[in-house]
Design an enzyme around this catalytic site. Structure first.
Site, PDB file in Angstrom:
ATOM      1  N   HIS A 180      38.200  41.893  35.726  1.00 49.14           N
ATOM      2  CA  HIS A 180      37.737  40.723  35.029  1.00 49.14           C
ATOM      3  C   HIS A 180      38.264  40.570  33.617  1.00 49.14           C
ATOM      4  O   HIS A 180      38.759  39.525  33.227  1.00 49.14           O
ATOM      5  CB  HIS A 180      36.221  40.678  35.092  1.00 49.14           C
TER       6      HIS A 180
ATOM      7  N   CYS B  32      47.929  31.058  43.952  1.00 45.87           N
ATOM      8  CA  CYS B  32      47.261  30.938  42.652  1.00 45.87           C
ATOM      9  C   CYS B  32      46.676  32.270  42.187  1.00 45.87           C
ATOM     10  O   CYS B  32      45.915  32.310  41.247  1.00 45.87           O
ATOM     11  CB  CYS B  32      46.180  29.868  42.698  1.00 45.87           C
TER      12      CYS B  32
HETATM   13  C1  PEP Z   1      42.474  35.201  44.101  1.00 42.87           C
HETATM   14  O1  PEP Z   1      41.660  35.830  44.747  1.00 42.87           O
HETATM   15  O2  PEP Z   1      43.698  35.371  44.180  1.00 42.87           O
HETATM   16  C2  PEP Z   1      42.018  34.169  43.159  1.00 42.87           C
HETATM   17  C3  PEP Z   1      42.888  33.396  42.544  1.00 42.87           C
HETATM   18  O3  PEP Z   1      40.687  34.085  42.931  1.00 42.87           O
HETATM   19  P1  PEP Z   1      39.862  35.061  41.969  1.00 42.87           P
HETATM   20  O4  PEP Z   1      40.846  35.882  41.203  1.00 42.87           O
HETATM   21  O5  PEP Z   1      39.029  34.202  41.126  1.00 42.87           O
HETATM   22  O6  PEP Z   1      39.070  35.868  42.951  1.00 42.87           O
END
Ligand code: PEP
Ligand code: MG
Length: 841
Positions: free
Chosen positions: A425, A801
């Site tokens: 995070h 993404c």
């Molecule tokens: C992912 O899991 O690649 C994503 C973009 O979502 P998060 O990082 O918020 O879990």
């Protein structure tokens, strides 16, 4: 055995020579000769010849020497394929001996001749014979007696006289340089700079041009741009009566190159030679298509060019030089785009520790978010906020981050955590905010009670001590080294506009807040590819609202919280639409792993009890209720949306009301709504029917007729496998490679940092798959998901993404698979734009 003439290549106007046979220096010298520059006679030894010498063959010295005058003084310089790979230091004045010394005493005078000889004996003894440098120091005042003593020391140490024969000296020098190149240290050093294991070394033997003598004589270097900024400017030095090694070691008696009120200059003292240097510089720039640094010698005003090398440059200068060369027509714009390393751009986006600054190293972790910042150590979000209130920059150190720390991160200049990997995070948030961040600095101890850290060398630092976080290298340093500011100048913008002209894949940004969106626009992202809506609630008091939502136990209680959330969300989305000015905005519905929002520890729960105005026991019980063994695989993403559909209803309403409002001012807006953590088509169907209903209601209420696109995040292996039927309900599929990597490997994003370095060191994984997209495994799922998705809906929009989005290898993969765009954190957008362009060229 003897090296034959075949292995030697005379650097003449007719010889064919390529950098990959004789090395970059030899190739460049050949070109200078072709340009009719006054280069002394030079002979080049090929990589093969040098390899043979290193393996024990004796160099064919007579074959080399026959190209030179009788009794020459020679220099030998390294010539590897890429000058940045380094190599042994140059040896000068080979051939110096008693007879030559006597002769130079006549022509130069005793002092300079003796100094020259002693300097040569010193470097031969230390560099070639590998004798103890302590025994061969140079006295300030050379004398015949000191020279005699030095020769005697050599003889004692070597049991042989100092070699008087130029050929013998040259043979020894060549052997020593060839061997040095093959040594382990040199090999490791150059491999670290990207040299292949079998990189070869060429050697260049050149007749010395003596820098001492009558009239204006000496050595100089000149270049025509500034190393730091890349702007046109004559820089360099000229040291009268000194050799090149001396200019570098000691510039005390050096004079200016251009006219200067502070003292004498070469321009005034030797105007003809100066003028010629300017002409050679201009010629070199055009014909070598590069900014060169020229090494030269003047002897009685007569100019000799010894060498020209590519000007050393900072990242900022690299951009400016490439753009200026293209603007003045020396190279094509495409060449300029290819000449700048994408990673170098990333350095320009952030403040950096000045490369020349001294580093007092404390501890290393994972370089999670680039840039550098100094500040006083703090150990909690509260301290960070207090420090920010005093306008005192601080560095927040935490074992790991919790929601409280997000407030601290906003207040801090940089963040360091002991745990976590590149998608933890702290790392994701740090990158999004452009905040320098190191995670997984596990070699450091933290004592939160004493508010201190202990670094591997045993030193302890307390709250309030000044440290520097270098998020580019992953190093924490003591104190406050000098910094270089970010440099988003016109050259940067120009280069990227050329890159955009050849790029063939879209680049969007992951932007969660209006501030992120603004950064994304500043870096010319072509839209938002991922807005993590739960991140909109990390800030300030908003996190409590989010918790209230999670803690709501009755439908009425939940309804009341959602009513308070709605206007906040609506305002955020309106801001995003306004900032993005009609560019696509892809909003992901809540995906809040509960552990990121639950209060931590007694004090956290007490605080929440106060905020919610309920007894502590109620909070503790509810936390117990909500706690999950595996929160990353728990009630996250769409699962919360299915079991508590009112939450997604509220978000959809906020998006549509913002759409209706913004469409009135900014033209028709088509929001993209994305469902996270899908694993089954039915999840999409259920969410879709509720969102359709909300859209219909908002259309009726507002009287604005808007469209929207619904898409799915492919983050579970099952979603990739079932992409065909999922795509029937989804206008777009966006691969969330963070979770997809986590679930494909069965590797926790938040815990993998602990053992990842062991895995990489032992080559279980080539690289951290959270950092570099795993093309073999996760890539296979992407490929398969894309194919099946297209089967379900031929015009489905495809993208990634995850944090890999800005990486060159991920972009290359996505281009090859025909994806529409990649989405990455705003600060990586320029790097991604350049990488994508280079891939297209
Ligand atoms: C992912 O899991 O690649 C994503 C973009 O979502 P998060 O990082 O918020 O879990
Ligand atoms: Mg995810």
């Amino acid at each position: 055995k003897v090296i034959t003439l075949k292995d030697l290549c005379l650097v003449t106007k007719t010889a064919q020579m390529a950098a990959n046979i004789h090395g970059g220096r030899a190739k460049c010298l050949q070109r200078l000769i072709r340009l009719d520059m006054p280069v002394p006679t030079t002979v080049a030894l090929s990589f093969d010849a040098v390899r043979a010498i290193a393996a024990g063959q004796v160099a064919d010295i007579p074959q080399i020497l026959r190209h030179f005058e009788e009794n020459p003084l020679l220099s030998v310089r390294p010539s590897s394929m890429d000058p940045d790979w380094g190599g042994p230091g140059a040896m000068l004045n080979i051939g110096m001996n008693d007879a030559k010394h006597a002769q130079l005493c006549e022509t130069l005078g005793e002092d300079p001749a003796t100094r020259l000889y002693m300097r040569y004996i010193q470097s031969f003894a230390v560099e070639v014979a590998r004798l103890d440098p302590e025994e061969f120091y140079l006295p300030d005042q050379p004398s015949l007696a000191a020279l005699k003593a030095m020769l005697a020391t050599y003889e004692t140490e070597m049991d042989a006289e100092f070699p008087q024969d130029a050929g013998e000296q040259l043979g020894e020098v060549l052997r020593s340089m060839a061997r040095t190149w093959e040594g382990t240290t040199a090999r490791l050093l150059r491999q670290a700079k990207g040299a292949p294991a079998d990189a070869g070394l060429g050697l260049v033997v050149q007749e010395m041009a003596l820098a001492m003598g009558p009239g204006i004589s000496g050595s100089g270097v000149i270049q025509f741009v500034d190393n730091t900024t890349g702007t046109a400017q004559i820089n360099g030095r000229f040291a009268p009566q000194a050799t090149h090694t001396e200019i570098i070691r000691d510039s005390a008696n050096a004079i200016y190159l251009t006219r200067d009120p502070r003292g004498p200059s070469l321009e005034d003292e030797a105007p003809d030679a100066f003028q010629k240097l300017i002409e050679f510089g201009a010629l070199g720039r055009i014909r070598l298509r590069e900014e060169m640094e020229i090494k030269f010698i003047l002897r009685d005003g007569e100019l000799t060019i010894l060498d020209a090398i590519r000007v050393q440059r900072s990242s900022r200068a690299a951009v400016r030089i490439a753009v200026d060369l293209a603007t003045s027509g020396v190279i094509a714009k495409e060449d300029a785009v290819m000449r700048v390393q994408p990673a170098a751009l990333s350095e320009l986006l952030h403040r950096q520790v000045d490369r020349r600054a001294k580093r007092d190293f404390l501890v290393r972790g994972i370089a999670a978010s680039p840039g550098a910042a100094s500040g006083r150590l703090v150990f909690s979000a509260n301290e960070a906020q207090a420090s920010a209130a005093r306008e005192e920059p601080c560095v927040l150190v935490r074992r790991e981050t919790t929601p409280e720390d997000i407030r601290g991160m906003h207040a801090a200049a940089a963040v360091v955590t002991l745990r976590g990997g590149v998608t933890s995070h702290a790392a994701v948030i740090g990158r999004g905010m452009g905040l320098p961040c190191i995670v997984g600095a596990a070699d450091m101890d933290i004592d939160e009670k004493k508010r201190e850290i202990t670094v591997p060398d045993g030193r302890t630092f307390q709250a309030g001590d000044m440290v520097t976080v270098d998020g580019t290298t992953g190093q924490m340093l003591a104190g406050q080294p000098a910094m270089l500011e970010a440099a988003l100048d016109d050259a940067f913008q120009t280069l990227l506009s050329w890159a955009d002209a050849v790029r063939d894949i879209g680049i969007r940004a992951n932007a969660d807040t209006p501030a992120d969106a603004q950064t994304a626009r500043n870096f010319e992202a072509e839209g938002i590819g991922l807005c993590r809506t739960e991140h909109m609630f990390f800030d300030g008091d908003r996190v409590d609202l989010m918790r209230e939502m999670i803690f709501a136990e009755t439908p009425e209680g939940l309804g009341a919280v959602l009513e308070r959330l709605l206007p906040l969300q609506r305002a955020d989305f309106k801001d995003l639409f306004r900032i993005m000015q009609g560019l696509p905005v892809c909003i992901r519905l809540f995906d809040a792993p509960l552990h990121e929002f639950l209060p931590v520890g007694k004090s956290g729960m007490r605080e929440l009890a106060e905020v919610l105005d309920v007894p502590l026991a109620q909070i503790t019980a509810r936390v117990d209720d909500l706690s999950e063994y595996n929160p990353m695989l728990g009630q996250r993403g769409v699962r919360l949306g299915i079991s508590v559909p009112e939450i997604y209803d509220m978000q959809a309403r906020a998006i549509f009301e913002a759409t209706a409002a913004a469409s009135e001012t900014s033209g028709a807006i088509v929001p993209e709504i994305m469902i996270p953590l899908v694993s089954a088509m039915r999840e999409v169907e259920l969410v879709q029917s509720r969102i359709d209903a909300v859209a219909a209601a908002v259309r009726t209420e507002t009287g604005v007729d808007f469209e929207y696109k619904l898409g799915v995040m492919v983050e579970t292996p099952r979603a990739a496998l079932r992409a065909e039927d999922i795509a029937e309900h989804a206008a777009f599929l966006s691969f969330g490679t963070n979770d997809l990597t986590q679930m494909t490997y069965g590797l926790s994003r938040d815990d993998a940092g602990k053992f990842m370095s062991d895995y990489v060191k032992q080559q279980v994984y080539e690289e951290d798959p959270f950092h570099t997209l795993d093309l073999e495994g996760v890539g296979e799922l992407l490929k398969l998901g894309a194919e099946r998705g297209r089967r379900g809906r031929p015009d489905v929009t495809l993208s990634i993404c995850g944090e890999h989005g800005g990486d060159t290898n991920a972009i290359a993969f996505c281009r090859a698979q025909g994806f529409d765009y990649v989405s990455c954190s705003p600060f990586r957008v320029p790097v991604a734009r350049l990488s994508a362009a280079q891939l297209a060229l």
